[in-house]
Design an enzyme around this catalytic site. Structure first.
Site, PDB file in Angstrom:
ATOM      1  N   ASN A   1       0.821  -1.202   0.000  1.00 23.61           N
ATOM      2  CA  ASN A   1       0.000   0.000   0.000  1.00 23.61           C
ATOM      3  C   ASN A   1       0.862   1.262   0.000  1.00 23.61           C
ATOM      4  OD1 ASN A   1      -2.673   1.453   0.615  1.00 23.61           O
ATOM      5  ND2 ASN A   1      -1.297   2.226   2.210  1.00 23.61           N
ATOM      6  N   GLU A   2       0.549   2.170  -0.893  1.00 22.26           N
ATOM      7  CA  GLU A   2       1.194   3.496  -0.933  1.00 22.26           C
ATOM      8  C   GLU A   2       2.714   3.433  -0.751  1.00 22.26           C
ATOM      9  OE1 GLU A   2      -0.892   6.287   1.587  1.00 22.26           O
ATOM     10  OE2 GLU A   2      -2.648   6.259   0.296  1.00 22.26           O
TER      11      GLU A   2
HETATM   12  O1  IFM Z   1      -5.349   6.361   6.677  1.00 26.64           O
HETATM   13  C1  IFM Z   1      -4.614   6.480   5.508  1.00 26.64           C
HETATM   14  C2  IFM Z   1      -4.297   5.112   4.942  1.00 26.64           C
HETATM   15  O2  IFM Z   1      -3.615   4.312   5.847  1.00 26.64           O
HETATM   16  C3  IFM Z   1      -3.457   5.248   3.697  1.00 26.64           C
HETATM   17  N1  IFM Z   1      -4.033   6.184   2.761  1.00 26.64           N
HETATM   18  C4  IFM Z   1      -4.475   7.473   3.260  1.00 26.64           C
HETATM   19  C5  IFM Z   1      -5.373   7.274   4.466  1.00 26.64           C
HETATM   20  C6  IFM Z   1      -5.855   8.640   4.988  1.00 26.64           C
HETATM   21  O3  IFM Z   1      -4.767   9.402   5.414  1.00 26.64           O
END
Ligand code: IFM
Length: 404
Positions: free
Chosen positions: A165-166
């Protein structure tokens, strides 16, 4: 409960088998995630983390209720993450009991007619990983490959897996330095770490391909970098290691997760670089995270992702707003979905929309920014669905996208 419906002019049919759902991440909802490096930071003497995660939403025990509420609202997909620190508590030690726990989550989804979208890694690491080099260890790729292999033992009949993720946010966090006078300092992404994370993604993808039966990809935070006129070249430079490098890595994947909340305007600054993000103009509406209210971001994010990946199928794996006003959440989401429909009409291949988040949860240092479709009482953990949950579920049942 009646759902608040904002003024709108039309609905567009969504494609067949479109995924409509909501997302969470282990550390933000499970509670008691004591073996992660993040927990260690939260409870360290003199920590700069304002609030620890503690029991979070106690979803580790209450996941059947969470999945039940999502299903009863009419949604058909749940994105959640497995926690590496639970599954491999010490390097090479695999917890069968924890794997079984995540298998029960997948089975519960299936029993309720919900498509599970499983994230293997969502920001947190086991303590042993962080103490032994993290992404700077020359074993980082093999460690993530092995973790993916371990996870495949519970991934039967899961259709979509997100490896990481990200990665483009993680690359910043890896470089963050805590300055006791000025707080956390983010010096910018390290290409070395970016390449290490990409190598781990590719190794994980290889394992999943060999395992077969799952579609895999990773989810990238799309920041909608816009340039002050005349600053396009600097915007492109700023954007490369913060986003485009990570989009390029997805070119051979089965899908890419698009995560969108806001935009970032790049222009002149007084610091050493001479350019960077611009402050929000006076009077800009801000959400509880301090971000600009800008639902149109999702349309830009999808187009940019399509352009850089060359048309890899996309799924919105996060989009939402931190607000205490649930009407504003519905308005924001209507604007974002409307922008998504326009991007789809413009040729973007979008396979699903997963809202962030199912629950009000731990926003990496605080429970204050509430992103949830469901409120969670901090003392009793009682769940209270907000009108936005029924509203989004209604769209899912009719399989239509609102046009604002
Ligand atoms: O809460 C986060 C998530 O863990 C990853 N993307 C952004 C969200 C909001 O900040």
């Amino acid at each position: 409960m009646t759902a608040f419906t904002p003024a709108m002019t039309a609905f567009t049919p969504a494609p067949d088998r479109f995924l409509w759902g909501a997302a969470t991440a282990a550390h933000q909802v499970e509670g008691g995630n004591v073996n992660t490096g993040h927990w260690e930071l939260e409870y360290a003497p003199g920590t700069t983390v304002p609030e620890p995660s503690g029991d979070a939403c106690d979803s580790y025990h209450r996941f059947p209720e969470d999945i039940g509420l999502l299903a009863e609202a009419g949604l058909n997909a749940y994105r959640f993450s497995v926690e590496w620190a639970r599954i491999e508590p010490e390097e090479g030690v695999v917890s069968r009991a924890q794997l079984d726990h995540y298998r029960r989550m997948i089975d519960t989804c299936r029993d309720r007619g919900i498509d599970p979208v499983v994230t293997l890694h969502h920001f947190t690491f086991p303590r042993w990983w962080e103490h032994d080099g993290g992404w700077y260890s020359d074993r980082s790729t093999d460690r993530f490959r092995r973790f993916t292999e371990i996870c495949t033992s519970v991934l039967d009949d899961v259709d979509r897996v997100i490896t990481i993720n990200e990665p483009n946010m993680m690359v910043n966090q890896t470089e963050a330095r805590i300055d006791t006078e000025n707080g956390v300092n983010f010096p910018g992404p390290s290409p070395y770490v970016a390449r290490a994370i990409a190598a781990a993604h590719h190794a994980s993808t290889e394992v999943l391909r060999e395992f077969g039966g799952v579609r895999s990809g990773w989810s990238v935070a799309n920041q909608v970098f816009q340039a002050v006129p005349g600053w396009e070249a600097q915007r492109d430079e700023w954007q490369y290691w913060r986003e485009d490098f990570f989009l390029e890595q997805a070119r051979g994947d089965d899908f890419i997760g698009v995560q969108s909340y806001l935009r970032t305007i790049i222009g002149p600054t007084d610091d050493a670089d001479g350019f960077g993000p611009q402050p929000w103009p006076e009077g800009t509406e801000r959400t509880l995270t301090g971000w600009e209210y800008y639902p149109e971001a999702l349309g830009h994010a999808l187009r940019h992702t399509r352009d850089v990946t060359g048309g890899v199928p996309m799924m919105v794996t996060e989009n939402g707003i931190a607000t205490a006003d649930d009407r504003r959440r519905i308005q924001y989401t209507t604007g974002a979905l409307s922008a998504m429909a326009e991007a789809m009409a413009d040729g973007c291949d979008v396979r699903g929309y997963l809202h962030w988040s199912l629950l009000d949860n731990y926003e990496w240092g605080s429970f204050h920014p509430t992103f949830g479709l469901i409120a969670v009482d901090r003392d009793t953990f009682a769940r209270t669905p907000k009108p936005s949950l029924a509203w989004l579920g209604g769209l899912a049942q009719r399989n239509v996208i609102p046009r604002a």
